[in-house]
Design a protein around this motif. Structure first.
Motif, mmCIF file in Angstrom:
data_model
loop_
_atom_site.group_PDB
_atom_site.id
_atom_site.type_symbol
_atom_site.label_atom_id
_atom_site.label_comp_id
_atom_site.label_asym_id
_atom_site.label_seq_id
_atom_site.Cartn_x
_atom_site.Cartn_y
_atom_site.Cartn_z
ATOM 1 N N VAL A 1 -10.884 -19.132 7.009
ATOM 2 C CA VAL A 1 -10.958 -18.027 6.057
ATOM 3 C C VAL A 1 -11.472 -18.507 4.699
ATOM 4 O O VAL A 1 -12.157 -17.764 3.992
ATOM 5 N N VAL A 2 -11.173 -19.751 4.326
ATOM 6 C CA VAL A 2 -11.717 -20.292 3.080
ATOM 7 C C VAL A 2 -13.237 -20.384 3.172
ATOM 8 O O VAL A 2 -13.956 -20.097 2.217
ATOM 9 N N THR A 3 -13.744 -20.765 4.346
ATOM 10 C CA THR A 3 -15.195 -20.870 4.539
ATOM 11 C C THR A 3 -15.853 -19.494 4.564
ATOM 12 O O THR A 3 -16.840 -19.246 3.850
ATOM 13 N N LYS A 4 -15.294 -18.584 5.349
ATOM 14 C CA LYS A 4 -15.894 -17.254 5.487
ATOM 15 C C LYS A 4 -15.678 -16.395 4.238
ATOM 16 O O LYS A 4 -16.489 -15.515 3.948
ATOM 17 N N GLY A 5 -14.576 -16.638 3.529
ATOM 18 C CA GLY A 5 -14.266 -15.846 2.344
ATOM 19 C C GLY A 5 -14.513 -16.608 1.055
ATOM 20 O O GLY A 5 -13.728 -16.505 0.114
ATOM 21 N N ARG A 6 -15.610 -17.351 1.036
ATOM 22 C CA ARG A 6 -15.888 -18.215 -0.121
ATOM 23 C C ARG A 6 -15.936 -17.427 -1.421
ATOM 24 O O ARG A 6 -15.426 -17.882 -2.450
ATOM 25 N N GLU A 7 -16.547 -16.238 -1.408
ATOM 26 C CA GLU A 7 -16.656 -15.449 -2.631
ATOM 27 C C GLU A 7 -15.281 -15.066 -3.153
ATOM 28 O O GLU A 7 -15.008 -15.147 -4.360
ATOM 29 N N GLU B 1 0.832 -1.201 0.000
ATOM 30 C CA GLU B 1 0.000 0.000 0.000
ATOM 31 C C GLU B 1 0.871 1.257 0.000
ATOM 32 O O GLU B 1 0.582 2.227 -0.702
ATOM 33 N N SER B 2 1.941 1.233 0.803
ATOM 34 C CA SER B 2 2.835 2.383 0.879
ATOM 35 C C SER B 2 3.533 2.615 -0.457
ATOM 36 O O SER B 2 3.588 3.748 -0.949
ATOM 37 N N ALA B 3 4.051 1.540 -1.055
ATOM 38 C CA ALA B 3 4.788 1.674 -2.319
ATOM 39 C C ALA B 3 3.891 2.153 -3.456
ATOM 40 O O ALA B 3 4.327 2.916 -4.317
ATOM 41 N N SER B 4 2.637 1.708 -3.444
ATOM 42 C CA SER B 4 1.705 2.074 -4.522
ATOM 43 C C SER B 4 0.926 3.337 -4.206
ATOM 44 O O SER B 4 0.046 3.731 -4.981
ATOM 45 N N GLN B 5 1.237 3.966 -3.077
ATOM 46 C CA GLN B 5 0.563 5.190 -2.632
ATOM 47 C C GLN B 5 -0.949 4.986 -2.548
ATOM 48 O O GLN B 5 -1.743 5.864 -2.898
ATOM 49 N N ASN B 6 -1.326 3.796 -2.076
ATOM 50 C CA ASN B 6 -2.741 3.454 -1.846
ATOM 51 C C ASN B 6 -3.612 3.613 -3.090
ATOM 52 O O ASN B 6 -4.800 3.949 -2.993
ATOM 53 N N GLU B 7 -3.041 3.349 -4.252
ATOM 54 C CA GLU B 7 -3.809 3.455 -5.493
ATOM 55 C C GLU B 7 -4.670 2.220 -5.766
ATOM 56 O O GLU B 7 -5.478 2.215 -6.689
ATOM 57 N N PHE B 8 -4.488 1.170 -4.957
ATOM 58 C CA PHE B 8 -5.269 -0.051 -5.127
ATOM 59 C C PHE B 8 -6.350 -0.111 -4.043
ATOM 60 O O PHE B 8 -6.075 0.154 -2.870
ATOM 61 N N ALA B 9 -7.554 -0.485 -4.438
ATOM 62 C CA ALA B 9 -8.605 -0.719 -3.457
ATOM 63 C C ALA B 9 -8.288 -2.016 -2.721
ATOM 64 O O ALA B 9 -8.119 -3.061 -3.348
ATOM 65 N N THR B 10 -8.193 -1.944 -1.400
ATOM 66 C CA THR B 10 -7.770 -3.095 -0.601
ATOM 67 C C THR B 10 -8.973 -3.899 -0.130
ATOM 68 O O THR B 10 -9.955 -3.336 0.362
ATOM 69 N N HIS B 11 -8.864 -5.221 -0.271
ATOM 70 C CA HIS B 11 -9.946 -6.116 0.131
ATOM 71 C C HIS B 11 -9.426 -7.126 1.139
ATOM 72 O O HIS B 11 -8.333 -7.675 0.975
ATOM 73 N N SER B 12 -10.222 -7.378 2.168
ATOM 74 C CA SER B 12 -9.886 -8.353 3.199
ATOM 75 C C SER B 12 -10.295 -9.749 2.733
ATOM 76 O O SER B 12 -10.986 -9.892 1.715
ATOM 77 N N PRO B 13 -9.918 -10.796 3.488
ATOM 78 C CA PRO B 13 -10.296 -12.155 3.087
ATOM 79 C C PRO B 13 -11.802 -12.382 3.005
ATOM 80 O O PRO B 13 -12.253 -13.262 2.272
ATOM 81 N N THR B 14 -12.580 -11.615 3.756
ATOM 82 C CA THR B 14 -14.026 -11.817 3.752
ATOM 83 C C THR B 14 -14.767 -10.755 2.933
ATOM 84 O O THR B 14 -15.978 -10.575 3.085
ATOM 85 N N SER B 15 -14.055 -10.090 2.036
ATOM 86 C CA SER B 15 -14.685 -9.076 1.190
ATOM 87 C C SER B 15 -15.812 -9.686 0.359
ATOM 88 O O SER B 15 -15.682 -10.786 -0.173
ATOM 89 N N THR B 16 -16.915 -8.944 0.246
ATOM 90 C CA THR B 16 -18.046 -9.423 -0.557
ATOM 91 C C THR B 16 -18.219 -8.638 -1.853
ATOM 92 O O THR B 16 -19.146 -8.918 -2.620
ATOM 93 N N ASP B 17 -17.343 -7.661 -2.101
ATOM 94 C CA ASP B 17 -17.489 -6.872 -3.322
ATOM 95 C C ASP B 17 -16.258 -6.919 -4.216
ATOM 96 O O ASP B 17 -16.125 -6.114 -5.135
#
Length: 292
Positions: A185-191, A134-150
C-alpha cells in the motif's frame, strides 16, 4: 486534577485548525452493539483469524505469536497459512464481520466519536477498516482510500477529508494487516503517503485510540515519523504502558509526545478528551475578534 495535562501548544494548534486527527482501533473498541459486544483489539482480531487455520501445528504457532505480542509476525503467519489452505475468502469475511459486528446487530458509534468531532477536525486519518467514523460524522467527510490520487486536491481546497489508510470494509480484500500488505500500500499509495509525510512536517497530529504496542501505527510512524522534533510536533493519547521507557522512545524515534491515561479505561480517555475540548473552546473564544 485533570486526567491529562494537555500541552498549551496542542490546544492552540487545534484552536487554530492547524492539526490532523489520527484515530485507531481503541476508538472503535469503545463502541457496542445491542448484544453488548465490541470490535476486537489487535490480539482479539488475530485470535479470530487464527481459528480459521485448519492445520493444528500452524494454528498453535499463531497462538504462540499472539500471546507473545508479536502481532505483525502473527498476522503474516495467519495470512500465509490461510492462503495455503485456499481459504482467503473466509479470512476476508472474518475481518469484515469482526470489525462491523454480525448482520442485523452492527456496532454503533459511541459518544467518544462525538467528543472527537466536537474538536472540529478537518483532516482525519485512520487505520480502522470500519465505517463508524462515517456514521458518527453523518458522512460529512470525503472518504479516500489508500490509493486515492486526489487527496492532495481535497487538502488544498480545505474540504473535510477522511483517509482510510489501511482500507475499508467496502473493499475488505484490500485491507492492510500484514507487513507485505503495508509495503504494497505504501508503493501503490505513494501520493497519499507523501501527503501524510508533508502534513507531519507542517502540522500537528493528534493520535487517539492506539497503544504503544499497536503495530499498525508503528508501521505508519516508521514511514513518515521524524525523530526528536523541536518544539513538540505530534501527540498521542495512549494507555499507560507497562514500562515508562516506551514513552521517550516514541518521542526520540518518531517525534511523538505520549500523554497517558490509566490502562483499560476508555471512560477516562474520553473524559480527558472532553477536558481538551473545553480548553480548545476557550482558546477559540480568545481568538475570536471583539464585536464592533
Amino acid at each position: 486534577m485533570p486526567i491529562v495535562e494537555w500541552p498549551s501548544t496542542l490546544v492552540e494548534r487545534i484552536a487554530s485548525d492547524h492539526w490532523v486527527l489520527f484515530i485507531g482501533s481503541g476508538v472503535s473498541a469503545s463502541c457496542q452493539n445491542k448484544a453488548g459486544d465490541s470490535p476486537p483489539d489487535w490480539a482479539g482480531l488475530l485470535t479470530i483469524l487464527s481459528e480459521l487455520i485448519i492445520d493444528e501445528r500452524h494454528r498453535k504457532i499463531a497462538t504462540r505469536l499472539i500471546k507473545g505480542r508479536e502481532y505483525l509476525a502473527a498476522a503474516d503467519h495467519i495470512q500465509y497459512s490461510v492462503a495455503q489452505e485456499h481459504n482467503i475468502g473466509a479470512y476476508n469475511q472474518a475481518i469484515k464481520l469482526a470489525v462491523e459486528g454480525p448482520v442485523g446487530d452492527r456496532f454503533k458509534a459511541s459518544s467518544l466519536f462525538d467528543t472527537l468531532l466536537d474538536l472540529e477536525p478537518k483532516i482525519v486519518f485512520t487505520t480502522n477498516y470500519d465505517k463508524l467514523f462515517e456514521s458518527a460524522s453523518q458522512n460529512e467527510f470525503a472518504t479516500h482510500s489508500p490509493t486515492s490520487t486526489d487527496v492532495c486536491d481535497a487538502l488544498r481546497l480545505g474540504e473535510p477529508v477522511l483517509v482510510k489508510l489501511h482500507g475499508s470494509t467496502d473493499a475488505i480484500s484490500q485491507a492492510v494487516l500484514t507487513r507485505t500488505d503495508f509495503a504494497n500500500v505504501v508503493t501503490k499509495g505513494r501520493e497519499l503517503f507523501d501527503a501524510l509525510a508533508a502534513l507531519s512536517l507542517t502540522t500537528t497530529i493528534l493520535f487517539v485510540g492506539y497503544s504503544l504496542d499497536d503495530p499498525d501505527i508503528q508501521l505508519v510512524l516508521q514511514a513518515v515519523g521524524r525523530s526528536g522534533m523541536t518544539p513538540e510536533a505530534h501527540f498521542m493519547l495512549a494507555p499507560r504502558p507497562l514500562s515508562p521507557s516506551r514513552i521517550p522512545v516514541f518521542r526520540e524515534s518518531y517525534g511523538v509526545s505520549v500523554l497517558t491515561y490509566p490502562a483499560r479505561s476508555h471512560a477516562k480517555a474520553e473524559k480527558a478528551l472532553v477536558e481538551l475540548g473545553k480548553l480548545v473552546l476557550g482558546a477559540r473564544e480568545r481568538r475570536a475578534p471583539a464585536p464592533l
